[in-house]
Design a protein around this motif. Structure first.
Motif, PDB file in Angstrom:
ATOM      1  N   ALA A  18     -63.661  -0.554 -35.563  1.00  0.00           N
ATOM      2  CA  ALA A  18     -62.758  -1.691 -35.400  1.00  0.00           C
ATOM      3  C   ALA A  18     -61.583  -1.612 -36.363  1.00  0.00           C
ATOM      4  O   ALA A  18     -61.760  -1.430 -37.571  1.00  0.00           O
ATOM      5  CB  ALA A  18     -63.511  -2.998 -35.616  1.00  0.00           C
ATOM      6  N   GLY A  19     -60.385  -1.706 -35.813  1.00  0.00           N
ATOM      7  CA  GLY A  19     -59.171  -1.746 -36.611  1.00  0.00           C
ATOM      8  C   GLY A  19     -58.625  -0.400 -37.032  1.00  0.00           C
ATOM      9  O   GLY A  19     -57.515  -0.317 -37.534  1.00  0.00           O
ATOM     10  N   GLN A  20     -59.383   0.664 -36.843  1.00  0.00           N
ATOM     11  CA  GLN A  20     -58.941   1.989 -37.273  1.00  0.00           C
ATOM     12  C   GLN A  20     -58.292   2.743 -36.124  1.00  0.00           C
ATOM     13  O   GLN A  20     -58.632   2.532 -34.960  1.00  0.00           O
ATOM     14  CB  GLN A  20     -60.113   2.793 -37.813  1.00  0.00           C
ATOM     15  CG  GLN A  20     -60.710   2.206 -39.075  1.00  0.00           C
ATOM     16  CD  GLN A  20     -61.809   3.075 -39.642  1.00  0.00           C
ATOM     17  OE1 GLN A  20     -61.885   4.268 -39.373  1.00  0.00           O
ATOM     18  NE2 GLN A  20     -62.672   2.478 -40.435  1.00  0.00           N
ATOM     19  N   GLY A  21     -57.360   3.613 -36.476  1.00  0.00           N
ATOM     20  CA  GLY A  21     -56.691   4.400 -35.450  1.00  0.00           C
ATOM     21  C   GLY A  21     -56.141   5.690 -36.013  1.00  0.00           C
ATOM     22  O   GLY A  21     -56.281   5.990 -37.213  1.00  0.00           O
ATOM     23  N   MET A  22     -55.502   6.441 -35.133  1.00  0.00           N
ATOM     24  CA  MET A  22     -54.975   7.738 -35.512  1.00  0.00           C
ATOM     25  C   MET A  22     -53.686   7.993 -34.750  1.00  0.00           C
ATOM     26  O   MET A  22     -53.531   7.567 -33.605  1.00  0.00           O
ATOM     27  CB  MET A  22     -55.981   8.840 -35.178  1.00  0.00           C
ATOM     28  CG  MET A  22     -55.525  10.223 -35.576  1.00  0.00           C
ATOM     29  SD  MET A  22     -56.828  11.492 -35.387  1.00  0.00           S
ATOM     30  CE  MET A  22     -56.896  11.647 -33.623  1.00  0.00           C
ATOM     31  N   ALA A  23     -52.771   8.681 -35.394  1.00  0.00           N
ATOM     32  CA  ALA A  23     -51.561   9.165 -34.745  1.00  0.00           C
ATOM     33  C   ALA A  23     -51.409  10.638 -35.089  1.00  0.00           C
ATOM     34  O   ALA A  23     -51.751  11.069 -36.191  1.00  0.00           O
ATOM     35  CB  ALA A  23     -50.338   8.387 -35.218  1.00  0.00           C
ATOM     36  N   ILE A  24     -50.921  11.401 -34.139  1.00  0.00           N
ATOM     37  CA  ILE A  24     -50.639  12.816 -34.351  1.00  0.00           C
ATOM     38  C   ILE A  24     -49.127  12.991 -34.318  1.00  0.00           C
ATOM     39  O   ILE A  24     -48.474  12.570 -33.362  1.00  0.00           O
ATOM     40  CB  ILE A  24     -51.287  13.700 -33.256  1.00  0.00           C
ATOM     41  CG1 ILE A  24     -52.801  13.514 -33.204  1.00  0.00           C
ATOM     42  CG2 ILE A  24     -50.904  15.178 -33.457  1.00  0.00           C
ATOM     43  CD1 ILE A  24     -53.537  13.963 -34.437  1.00  0.00           C
ATOM     44  N   LEU A  25     -48.593  13.596 -35.384  1.00  0.00           N
ATOM     45  CA  LEU A  25     -47.171  13.896 -35.444  1.00  0.00           C
ATOM     46  C   LEU A  25     -46.970  15.403 -35.465  1.00  0.00           C
ATOM     47  O   LEU A  25     -47.755  16.143 -36.065  1.00  0.00           O
ATOM     48  CB  LEU A  25     -46.527  13.315 -36.705  1.00  0.00           C
ATOM     49  CG  LEU A  25     -46.622  11.817 -36.934  1.00  0.00           C
ATOM     50  CD1 LEU A  25     -45.873  11.439 -38.214  1.00  0.00           C
ATOM     51  CD2 LEU A  25     -46.092  11.036 -35.750  1.00  0.00           C
ATOM     52  N   ARG A  26     -45.906  15.827 -34.803  1.00  0.00           N
ATOM     53  CA  ARG A  26     -45.517  17.245 -34.798  1.00  0.00           C
ATOM     54  C   ARG A  26     -44.043  17.301 -35.188  1.00  0.00           C
ATOM     55  O   ARG A  26     -43.168  16.923 -34.413  1.00  0.00           O
ATOM     56  CB  ARG A  26     -45.715  17.829 -33.403  1.00  0.00           C
ATOM     57  CG  ARG A  26     -45.319  19.268 -33.269  1.00  0.00           C
ATOM     58  CD  ARG A  26     -45.472  19.713 -31.835  1.00  0.00           C
ATOM     59  NE  ARG A  26     -45.194  21.119 -31.684  1.00  0.00           N
ATOM     60  CZ  ARG A  26     -45.197  21.742 -30.518  1.00  0.00           C
ATOM     61  NH1 ARG A  26     -45.463  21.069 -29.396  1.00  0.00           N
ATOM     62  NH2 ARG A  26     -44.939  23.024 -30.456  1.00  0.00           N
TER      63      ARG A  26
END
Length: 100
Positions: free
Chosen positions: A53-61
């Protein structure tokens, strides 16, 4: 040319808001950051974890080698939700060996 890939792991700093981060006004700052990353052509994907809950991820290139420090700065200073302390961000360098 090798690009700089990073995974950004976001966690709310206040466990009390973990179940409803999307309702918090600071979440708009995070969405704005992701929008800027998309406009710059850096954002590959972003979303929340379904099991945390509340956690996430983003991938940047980021195009080009050696841009990890820039990615850290973007993730910690340009994202006002992180700079304000709403989210903590763990920035992980990622060596991508295969992608579409």
């Amino acid at each position: 040319m090798t690009d700089t890939w990073v995974a950004l792991l976001h966690t709310p700093t206040d466990p009390a808001v973990a179940g409803h981060v999307f309702e918090q006004p600071q979440f708009a700052d995070h969405v704005a950051f992701l929008g800027r990353m998309a406009e710059a052509g850096y954002l590959v994907a972003a979303g929340s974890f379904t099991d945390r809950a509340g956690q996430g991820m983003a991938i940047l290139r980021l195009p080009g080698e050696g841009r990890y420090d820039e990615a850290v700065r973007l993730a910690t200073e340009d994202d006002a939700s992180v700079a304000s302390g709403f989210f903590s961000a763990e920035v992980r360098p990622w060596r991508v060996v295969m992608h579409a």
